[in-house]
Design a protein around this motif. Structure first.
Motif, PDB file in Angstrom:
ATOM      1  N   THR A  15     -55.395   0.071 -16.168  1.00  0.00           N
ATOM      2  CA  THR A  15     -54.506  -1.021 -16.543  1.00  0.00           C
ATOM      3  C   THR A  15     -53.120  -0.453 -16.831  1.00  0.00           C
ATOM      4  O   THR A  15     -52.967   0.713 -17.190  1.00  0.00           O
ATOM      5  CB  THR A  15     -55.021  -1.755 -17.798  1.00  0.00           C
ATOM      6  OG1 THR A  15     -55.138  -0.813 -18.881  1.00  0.00           O
ATOM      7  CG2 THR A  15     -56.372  -2.395 -17.531  1.00  0.00           C
ATOM      8  N   GLY A  16     -52.115  -1.320 -16.671  1.00  0.00           N
ATOM      9  CA  GLY A  16     -50.753  -0.948 -17.050  1.00  0.00           C
ATOM     10  C   GLY A  16     -50.138   0.137 -16.198  1.00  0.00           C
ATOM     11  O   GLY A  16     -49.357   0.956 -16.712  1.00  0.00           O
ATOM     12  N   PHE A  17     -50.455   0.175 -14.912  1.00  0.00           N
ATOM     13  CA  PHE A  17     -49.887   1.219 -14.050  1.00  0.00           C
ATOM     14  C   PHE A  17     -48.376   1.051 -13.938  1.00  0.00           C
ATOM     15  O   PHE A  17     -47.873  -0.036 -13.663  1.00  0.00           O
ATOM     16  CB  PHE A  17     -50.517   1.163 -12.659  1.00  0.00           C
ATOM     17  CG  PHE A  17     -49.967   2.198 -11.707  1.00  0.00           C
ATOM     18  CD1 PHE A  17     -50.366   3.525 -11.802  1.00  0.00           C
ATOM     19  CD2 PHE A  17     -49.053   1.842 -10.719  1.00  0.00           C
ATOM     20  CE1 PHE A  17     -49.865   4.483 -10.924  1.00  0.00           C
ATOM     21  CE2 PHE A  17     -48.548   2.785  -9.837  1.00  0.00           C
ATOM     22  CZ  PHE A  17     -48.956   4.106  -9.944  1.00  0.00           C
ATOM     23  N   GLU A  18     -47.675   2.161 -14.142  1.00  0.00           N
ATOM     24  CA  GLU A  18     -46.218   2.188 -14.000  1.00  0.00           C
ATOM     25  C   GLU A  18     -45.834   3.320 -13.057  1.00  0.00           C
ATOM     26  O   GLU A  18     -46.147   4.484 -13.315  1.00  0.00           O
ATOM     27  CB  GLU A  18     -45.537   2.400 -15.355  1.00  0.00           C
ATOM     28  CG  GLU A  18     -45.747   1.256 -16.333  1.00  0.00           C
ATOM     29  CD  GLU A  18     -44.978   1.468 -17.628  1.00  0.00           C
ATOM     30  OE1 GLU A  18     -44.199   2.447 -17.704  1.00  0.00           O
ATOM     31  OE2 GLU A  18     -45.157   0.657 -18.560  1.00  0.00           O
ATOM     32  N   ASP A  19     -45.147   2.974 -11.965  1.00  0.00           N
ATOM     33  CA  ASP A  19     -44.719   3.983 -11.000  1.00  0.00           C
ATOM     34  C   ASP A  19     -43.752   4.966 -11.648  1.00  0.00           C
ATOM     35  O   ASP A  19     -42.877   4.576 -12.440  1.00  0.00           O
ATOM     36  CB  ASP A  19     -44.032   3.325  -9.807  1.00  0.00           C
ATOM     37  CG  ASP A  19     -44.992   2.536  -8.936  1.00  0.00           C
ATOM     38  OD1 ASP A  19     -45.572   3.134  -8.024  1.00  0.00           O
ATOM     39  OD2 ASP A  19     -45.165   1.323  -9.195  1.00  0.00           O
ATOM     40  N   LEU A  20     -43.901   6.232 -11.275  1.00  0.00           N
ATOM     41  CA  LEU A  20     -42.911   7.217 -11.690  1.00  0.00           C
ATOM     42  C   LEU A  20     -41.631   7.009 -10.897  1.00  0.00           C
ATOM     43  O   LEU A  20     -41.669   6.643  -9.712  1.00  0.00           O
ATOM     44  CB  LEU A  20     -43.428   8.644 -11.434  1.00  0.00           C
ATOM     45  CG  LEU A  20     -44.582   9.141 -12.292  1.00  0.00           C
ATOM     46  CD1 LEU A  20     -44.917  10.584 -11.912  1.00  0.00           C
ATOM     47  CD2 LEU A  20     -44.240   9.065 -13.768  1.00  0.00           C
ATOM     48  N   ASP A  21     -40.522   7.253 -11.534  1.00  0.00           N
ATOM     49  CA  ASP A  21     -39.228   7.161 -10.871  1.00  0.00           C
ATOM     50  C   ASP A  21     -38.917   8.515 -10.248  1.00  0.00           C
ATOM     51  O   ASP A  21     -38.488   9.445 -10.935  1.00  0.00           O
ATOM     52  CB  ASP A  21     -38.149   6.761 -11.877  1.00  0.00           C
ATOM     53  CG  ASP A  21     -36.786   6.554 -11.213  1.00  0.00           C
ATOM     54  OD1 ASP A  21     -36.746   6.480  -9.965  1.00  0.00           O
ATOM     55  OD2 ASP A  21     -35.780   6.488 -11.941  1.00  0.00           O
ATOM     56  N   VAL A  22     -39.178   8.656  -8.950  1.00  0.00           N
ATOM     57  CA  VAL A  22     -38.968   9.917  -8.245  1.00  0.00           C
ATOM     58  C   VAL A  22     -37.816   9.751  -7.265  1.00  0.00           C
ATOM     59  O   VAL A  22     -37.851   8.856  -6.415  1.00  0.00           O
ATOM     60  CB  VAL A  22     -40.241  10.346  -7.478  1.00  0.00           C
ATOM     61  CG1 VAL A  22     -40.026  11.690  -6.785  1.00  0.00           C
ATOM     62  CG2 VAL A  22     -41.433  10.423  -8.426  1.00  0.00           C
ATOM     63  N   PRO A  23     -36.782  10.577  -7.364  1.00  0.00           N
ATOM     64  CA  PRO A  23     -35.657  10.468  -6.419  1.00  0.00           C
ATOM     65  C   PRO A  23     -36.145  10.548  -4.981  1.00  0.00           C
ATOM     66  O   PRO A  23     -37.026  11.346  -4.644  1.00  0.00           O
ATOM     67  CB  PRO A  23     -34.783  11.673  -6.784  1.00  0.00           C
ATOM     68  CG  PRO A  23     -35.130  11.975  -8.210  1.00  0.00           C
ATOM     69  CD  PRO A  23     -36.585  11.638  -8.357  1.00  0.00           C
ATOM     70  N   ARG A  24     -35.582   9.715  -4.129  1.00  0.00           N
ATOM     71  CA  ARG A  24     -36.003   9.636  -2.731  1.00  0.00           C
ATOM     72  C   ARG A  24     -35.238  10.671  -1.901  1.00  0.00           C
ATOM     73  O   ARG A  24     -34.010  10.628  -1.803  1.00  0.00           O
ATOM     74  CB  ARG A  24     -35.727   8.236  -2.196  1.00  0.00           C
ATOM     75  CG  ARG A  24     -36.243   7.953  -0.784  1.00  0.00           C
ATOM     76  CD  ARG A  24     -35.891   6.523  -0.400  1.00  0.00           C
ATOM     77  NE  ARG A  24     -36.203   6.191   0.972  1.00  0.00           N
ATOM     78  CZ  ARG A  24     -37.310   5.595   1.366  1.00  0.00           C
ATOM     79  NH1 ARG A  24     -38.207   5.248   0.456  1.00  0.00           N
ATOM     80  NH2 ARG A  24     -37.522   5.318   2.646  1.00  0.00           N
TER      81      ARG A  24
END
Length: 443
Positions: A15-24
């Protein structure tokens, strides 16, 4: 074949999955090696899946434990590993180390992205380095269908605990590049379990609870020594050495599985030595008792195979790294000593366990519950922290072997058992065991 999306798999277990902010990372339209049509194939994959890369990385709650989740999206170019995949996986492990979070990898990949050439293959080195740098936190992999190529040879096979879905295709070689005539059964999760490369096969319905239990066990570090279980069998001390041997060899005597079930509220098993072997006569895993996790390695009364020693060594090293105390149960007539055992490296396997016990950074508690046959039993024992039950013995060698070595007749065997000083009370007198446990003993 229709496969569930990565996000739907995550939703089933967490539950509560949050994507990591990874530079593209910047990438040429046709990739690093100018593969014709790559850009259009990638655009189609993004439109089909709604994802911008073949892997999702983020944090989520699995039960009561927060974890870093790495989930492959097979619908995105076969879950293939490219430069941006490497970026995300590397960032996921970095987050796990910084936040002291376990890592759960949900794998479904065909391997390296061909359209990236060696740039893709080199991502396996990045992933391996990131995983190796995160050994301070537990790592669990879930092998979905398919788990092949570099995904199996890095995230999959290197995890501390390897779970697999039934029937999943698992192997370094994908289905299109295997040798002609190769058996498809050899590339299944079931084969990998039989060959000591997978710990458990769990159904999709069982997966959420299995992960929750494993995470609870592996994140519950507490370095206080485990207590030895109380005796389950006879409470009478043997009068003679031969009485002790006969009591330990009795078919009615409680065995390791009974001790483990009585001692733990619940437990999860590890299986296999990771290099082709499984010894059904050695039980290894982690158990939950009175609000804490304890690792265990238990002999079941059979001659211990090289795979059994290697599996126990693997367990001790993992517990030591995660700061979880260890309980070992000794019960073997000795190490297997036939030609097959020698070919499988019996000596090296026993040495591996001796070293793991000697170098462990956590306390190890040992209870001798049956036969303690020579070095094959001693490898499981913790020096200075060994207890014994009334219906057990520990000896430099069996009375029968002693008679053979000394060229004595068979009728001398009972007398030799006395001379070997192998009774439980003898072991206490010799300083080998701390005491004889009783049913109500708790140390």
């Amino acid at each position: 074949m229709s496969r569930p999306s990565a996000r739907s798999v995550i939703k089933e277990i967490a539950t509560g999955f949050e994507d990591l902010d990874v530079p593209r990372s910047e990438e040429p339209d046709d990739g690093p090696i100018d593969w014709p049509g790559y850009r259009s194939a990638r655009d189609a994959a993004e439109e089909r899946t709604g994802e911008s890369e073949s892997v999702l990385c983020g944090t989520a709650m699995i039960g009561d434990v927060e974890a870093v989740v790495i989930a492959f999206e097979f619908g995105f170019l076969g879950g293939s590993i490219g430069r941006r995949t490497g970026d995300r996986v590397e960032a996921a492990f970095a987050r796990a180390v910084a936040s002291r979070l376990p890592v759960v990898s949900l794998i479904a990949t065909g391997g390296s992205r061909m359209q990236h050439g060696m740039r893709a293959l080199s991502q396996l080195q990045r992933i391996a380095r990131a995983a190796a740098g995160a050994r301070s936190v537990p790592q669990i992999s879930v092998l979905r269908d398919p788990t092949t190529g570099g995904g199996w040879a890095t995230l999959g096979a290197s995890a501390d605990v390897v779970l697999a879905l039934p029937g999943a295709q698992v192997g370094f070689a994908g289905s299109r590049v295997r040798p002609a005539g190769a058996s498809a059964e050899a590339y299944t999760a079931e084969a990998k379990l039989a060959w000591g490369q997978v710990d458990q096969i769990v159904t999709p319905a069982e997966l959420p609870s299995a992960l929750e239990r494993w995470l609870r066990l592996l994140t519950s570090s507490m370095e206080e020594a485990a207590e030895p279980p109380g005796a389950l069998g006879s409470t009478d001390l043997p009068d003679s050495g031969w009485d002790a041997v006969q009591a330990a060899r009795s078919a009615e005597r409680p065995r390791a599985a009974e001790y483990l079930d009585a001692h733990f509220d619940w437990r999860e098993e590890l299986s296999g030595d990771r290099c082709g072997g499984v010894d059904s006569g050695v039980l290894c895993g982690f158990g939950w008792r009175s609000g804490r996790a304890i690792a265990y390695a238990a002999q079941c009364g059979t001659a211990t195979l090289p795979a059994g020693f290697r599996t126990a060594a693997r367990l001790v090293r993992l517990a030591s790294r995660l700061r979880i105390p260890v309980l070992t149960l000794v019960d073997t007539p000795g190490a297997a000593n036939d030609e097959a055992a020698e070919r499988a490296g019996a000596g090296a396997a026993i040495a591996e366990l001796f070293e793991a016990v000697a170098s462990a950074a956590v306390p190890i508690t040992t209870l001798v519950i049956g036969e303690g046959g020579s070095g094959g039993a001693l490898a499981f024992a913790a020096p200075g922290s060994t207890w014994v039950t009334p219906d057990a013995y520990f000896s430099v060698t069996s009375p029968e072997a002693a008679a053979a070595i000394l060229k004595l007749p068979a009728d001398e065997v009972p007398a030799l058992a006395d001379r070997l000083r192998l009774r439980p009370q003898d072991l206490v007198d010799l300083g080998i065991a701390r005491s004889v446990v009783r049913p109500a003993d708790r140390v």
